[in-house]
Motif scaffolding. Sequence first.
Motif, PDB file in Angstrom:
ATOM      1  N   PHE A 115       1.001  -0.999   0.090  1.00 16.85           N
ATOM      2  CA  PHE A 115      -0.024  -0.081   0.137  1.00 16.85           C
ATOM      3  C   PHE A 115       1.173   1.594  -0.241  1.00 16.85           C
ATOM      4  O   PHE A 115       0.305   2.546   0.172  1.00 16.85           O
ATOM      5  CB  PHE A 115      -0.819  -0.031   0.567  1.00 16.85           C
ATOM      6  N   ALA A 116       2.164   0.844  -0.945  1.00 14.07           N
ATOM      7  CA  ALA A 116       3.051   2.366  -1.096  1.00 14.07           C
ATOM      8  C   ALA A 116       3.467   2.843  -2.749  1.00 14.07           C
ATOM      9  O   ALA A 116       4.144   2.845  -2.938  1.00 14.07           O
ATOM     10  CB  ALA A 116       4.149   2.420  -0.222  1.00 14.07           C
ATOM     11  N   ALA A 117       1.904   2.893  -3.099  1.00 12.01           N
ATOM     12  CA  ALA A 117       2.216   3.436  -4.476  1.00 12.01           C
ATOM     13  C   ALA A 117       2.757   4.502  -5.461  1.00 12.01           C
ATOM     14  O   ALA A 117       3.109   5.276  -5.826  1.00 12.01           O
ATOM     15  CB  ALA A 117       0.257   2.980  -4.807  1.00 12.01           C
ATOM     16  N   MET A 118       2.238   5.181  -4.000  1.00 13.17           N
ATOM     17  CA  MET A 118       2.511   6.948  -4.148  1.00 13.17           C
ATOM     18  C   MET A 118       3.936   7.451  -2.886  1.00 13.17           C
ATOM     19  O   MET A 118       3.432   7.788  -1.831  1.00 13.17           O
ATOM     20  CB  MET A 118       1.402   7.450  -3.993  1.00 13.17           C
ATOM     21  N   PRO A 119       4.742   8.222  -3.904  1.00 13.86           N
ATOM     22  CA  PRO A 119       5.541   7.325  -5.200  1.00 13.86           C
ATOM     23  C   PRO A 119       6.130   6.707  -5.309  1.00 13.86           C
ATOM     24  O   PRO A 119       6.033   5.756  -4.431  1.00 13.86           O
ATOM     25  CB  PRO A 119       5.922   9.321  -5.182  1.00 13.86           C
ATOM     26  N   SER A 120       5.615   6.531  -6.646  1.00 15.66           N
ATOM     27  CA  SER A 120       6.970   5.443  -7.657  1.00 15.66           C
ATOM     28  C   SER A 120       8.177   5.333  -7.390  1.00 15.66           C
ATOM     29  O   SER A 120       9.069   6.474  -7.904  1.00 15.66           O
ATOM     30  CB  SER A 120       6.060   5.387  -8.351  1.00 15.66           C
ATOM     31  N   LEU A 121       8.532   5.051  -5.995  1.00 17.45           N
ATOM     32  CA  LEU A 121      10.565   4.752  -6.701  1.00 17.45           C
ATOM     33  C   LEU A 121      10.863   3.677  -7.581  1.00 17.45           C
ATOM     34  O   LEU A 121      12.289   4.516  -7.901  1.00 17.45           O
ATOM     35  CB  LEU A 121      11.169   4.389  -5.084  1.00 17.45           C
ATOM     36  N   HIS A 122       9.937   3.458  -7.548  1.00 19.26           N
ATOM     37  CA  HIS A 122      10.505   2.555  -9.622  1.00 19.26           C
ATOM     38  C   HIS A 122      11.019   3.734 -10.662  1.00 19.26           C
ATOM     39  O   HIS A 122      12.081   3.554 -10.989  1.00 19.26           O
ATOM     40  CB  HIS A 122       9.123   1.448  -9.519  1.00 19.26           C
ATOM     41  N   PHE A 123      10.032   4.440 -10.447  1.00 18.73           N
ATOM     42  CA  PHE A 123      10.041   5.887 -11.463  1.00 18.73           C
ATOM     43  C   PHE A 123      11.250   6.901 -11.068  1.00 18.73           C
ATOM     44  O   PHE A 123      11.660   7.313 -11.191  1.00 18.73           O
ATOM     45  CB  PHE A 123       8.715   6.343 -11.672  1.00 18.73           C
ATOM     46  N   GLY A 124      11.297   7.398  -9.443  1.00 17.23           N
ATOM     47  CA  GLY A 124      12.268   8.437  -9.443  1.00 17.23           C
ATOM     48  C   GLY A 124      13.524   7.800  -9.246  1.00 17.23           C
ATOM     49  O   GLY A 124      14.318   8.633  -9.666  1.00 17.23           O
ATOM     50  N   TRP A 125      13.596   6.334  -8.916  1.00  6.46           N
ATOM     51  CA  TRP A 125      15.265   5.990  -8.529  1.00  6.46           C
ATOM     52  C   TRP A 125      15.665   5.828 -10.416  1.00  6.46           C
ATOM     53  O   TRP A 125      16.120   6.189 -10.886  1.00  6.46           O
ATOM     54  CB  TRP A 125      15.341   4.728  -7.891  1.00  6.46           C
ATOM     55  N   ALA A 126      14.940   5.419 -11.327  1.00 11.29           N
ATOM     56  CA  ALA A 126      15.235   5.262 -12.931  1.00 11.29           C
ATOM     57  C   ALA A 126      14.920   7.023 -13.416  1.00 11.29           C
ATOM     58  O   ALA A 126      16.222   7.032 -14.192  1.00 11.29           O
ATOM     59  CB  ALA A 126      14.012   4.810 -13.324  1.00 11.29           C
ATOM     60  N   LEU A 127      14.215   7.807 -13.237  1.00  2.99           N
ATOM     61  CA  LEU A 127      14.573   8.936 -13.368  1.00  2.99           C
ATOM     62  C   LEU A 127      16.198   9.726 -13.257  1.00  2.99           C
ATOM     63  O   LEU A 127      16.260  10.069 -13.835  1.00  2.99           O
ATOM     64  CB  LEU A 127      13.284   9.831 -13.075  1.00  2.99           C
ATOM     65  N   MET A 128      16.017   9.671 -11.390  1.00  3.53           N
ATOM     66  CA  MET A 128      17.536  10.081 -11.445  1.00  3.53           C
ATOM     67  C   MET A 128      19.154   9.008 -11.871  1.00  3.53           C
ATOM     68  O   MET A 128      19.648   9.639 -12.004  1.00  3.53           O
ATOM     69  CB  MET A 128      17.508   9.905  -9.768  1.00  3.53           C
ATOM     70  N   LEU A 129      18.434   7.864 -12.097  1.00  6.30           N
ATOM     71  CA  LEU A 129      19.873   7.412 -13.147  1.00  6.30           C
ATOM     72  C   LEU A 129      20.200   7.877 -14.047  1.00  6.30           C
ATOM     73  O   LEU A 129      21.271   7.838 -14.470  1.00  6.30           O
ATOM     74  CB  LEU A 129      18.978   5.812 -12.762  1.00  6.30           C
ATOM     75  N   ALA A 130      19.187   8.058 -14.746  1.00  6.01           N
ATOM     76  CA  ALA A 130      18.809   8.629 -16.850  1.00  6.01           C
ATOM     77  C   ALA A 130      19.883  10.602 -15.999  1.00  6.01           C
ATOM     78  O   ALA A 130      20.396  10.800 -16.676  1.00  6.01           O
ATOM     79  CB  ALA A 130      17.854   8.758 -16.989  1.00  6.01           C
ATOM     80  N   ILE A 131      19.014  10.907 -15.007  1.00  8.44           N
ATOM     81  CA  ILE A 131      19.744  12.815 -14.940  1.00  8.44           C
ATOM     82  C   ILE A 131      21.565  12.195 -14.786  1.00  8.44           C
ATOM     83  O   ILE A 131      22.105  13.009 -15.708  1.00  8.44           O
ATOM     84  CB  ILE A 131      18.744  12.605 -14.301  1.00  8.44           C
ATOM     85  N   GLY A 132      21.770  11.377 -13.747  1.00  6.18           N
ATOM     86  CA  GLY A 132      22.822  11.205 -13.723  1.00  6.18           C
ATOM     87  C   GLY A 132      24.027  10.377 -14.376  1.00  6.18           C
ATOM     88  O   GLY A 132      25.143  11.457 -14.369  1.00  6.18           O
ATOM     89  N   LEU A 133      23.742  10.098 -14.248  1.00  3.84           N
ATOM     90  CA  LEU A 133      24.447   9.829 -16.503  1.00  3.84           C
ATOM     91  C   LEU A 133      24.380  10.680 -17.286  1.00  3.84           C
ATOM     92  O   LEU A 133      25.379  10.977 -17.763  1.00  3.84           O
ATOM     93  CB  LEU A 133      24.023   8.252 -16.687  1.00  3.84           C
ATOM     94  N   ILE A 134      23.045  11.114 -17.724  1.00  3.87           N
ATOM     95  CA  ILE A 134      23.558  12.470 -18.865  1.00  3.87           C
ATOM     96  C   ILE A 134      24.383  13.514 -17.928  1.00  3.87           C
ATOM     97  O   ILE A 134      25.034  13.865 -18.229  1.00  3.87           O
ATOM     98  CB  ILE A 134      21.844  12.663 -18.960  1.00  3.87           C
ATOM     99  N   VAL A 135      24.450  14.179 -16.840  1.00  2.24           N
ATOM    100  CA  VAL A 135      25.150  15.195 -16.085  1.00  2.24           C
ATOM    101  C   VAL A 135      26.616  14.093 -15.939  1.00  2.24           C
ATOM    102  O   VAL A 135      27.494  14.879 -16.005  1.00  2.24           O
ATOM    103  CB  VAL A 135      24.411  15.409 -14.711  1.00  2.24           C
ATOM    104  N   ALA A 136      26.513  13.292 -15.915  1.00  6.13           N
ATOM    105  CA  ALA A 136      27.775  12.862 -15.528  1.00  6.13           C
ATOM    106  C   ALA A 136      29.378  12.064 -16.663  1.00  6.13           C
ATOM    107  O   ALA A 136      30.254  12.196 -16.763  1.00  6.13           O
ATOM    108  CB  ALA A 136      27.891  11.644 -14.611  1.00  6.13           C
TER     109      ALA A 136
END
Length: 270
Positions: free
Chosen positions: A169-190
């Motif tokens: 019952f911990a659907a919001m927010p989705s850490l699956h999506f949040g972590w995936a988005l941070m992974l993409a941002i981090g690799l784009i920046v680095a």
Amino acid sequence: MNARTEPAQATPGGIARPPLVRELLLVAGLFLVYKLGRQLATGHTAEAFRNGHRVWDLERAVDLPGEGSAQSLLLHGDTLAHIANTYYATVHFPATAAFLIWLYLRRPAHYVWARRVLAALTAAALVLHLLFPLAPPRMLAATGLVDTARVYGPSVYGPPQTDQLSNQFAAMPSLHFGWALMLAIGLIVATRSRWRWLWLLHPLLTLLVIVGTANHYWLDALVAGALLGLALAVIHLPHRSATTAGRVREKLVPAGETAAGENVLVGAGR
């Protein structure tokens, strides 16, 4: 000296990596807090279902596309649904761990920044999980969605009444999506590769998977993105001072070819 006291190895850019043992203990501690926080949010079944209906009705009121449109893409065959369920079950933690390990080894300043952002995002998510328990759409008959993990497998969840390993019952927010988005941002920046923007395919695919498997609402991903945006606005990637940058560049570039007072992003460009 042992691993606790030995100075961390400096990278070619002059930035020392954080001590490895400390980082392992810190990440392990954050993971345990994450699991504990999810367990603390259990036991709110009735409230979670009420909130689920509220989120579903709100999405329809603001004309968000139905989650069924994403799920229909996965229901053209058992194989595609099974692949999506496998992705949901197996990619989340290993991909994030690989991301942090690579940053630690190759971009230590980016690593510290990313670890702080992920910790802030996760902490904010756990607070929201406690304040707003939410049943995922796969549990609501009103959504008309299929629980693809139960039908096609594999599933990471047992019956909610007996599941002691996760808080369903911990659907919001989705850490699956949040972590995936941070992974993409981090690799784009680095990185500086012309192909680095393709990392955005990871959160996009994750979004399709979490919604298409009926584990999350669209709003779960939108809230995760908003929380990540706040964390990125507060936690900035550190820069070298002009003095430090000058000393490092003097070793790499002949005198007279550097721009006085230039700030250089830590770890970037290698």
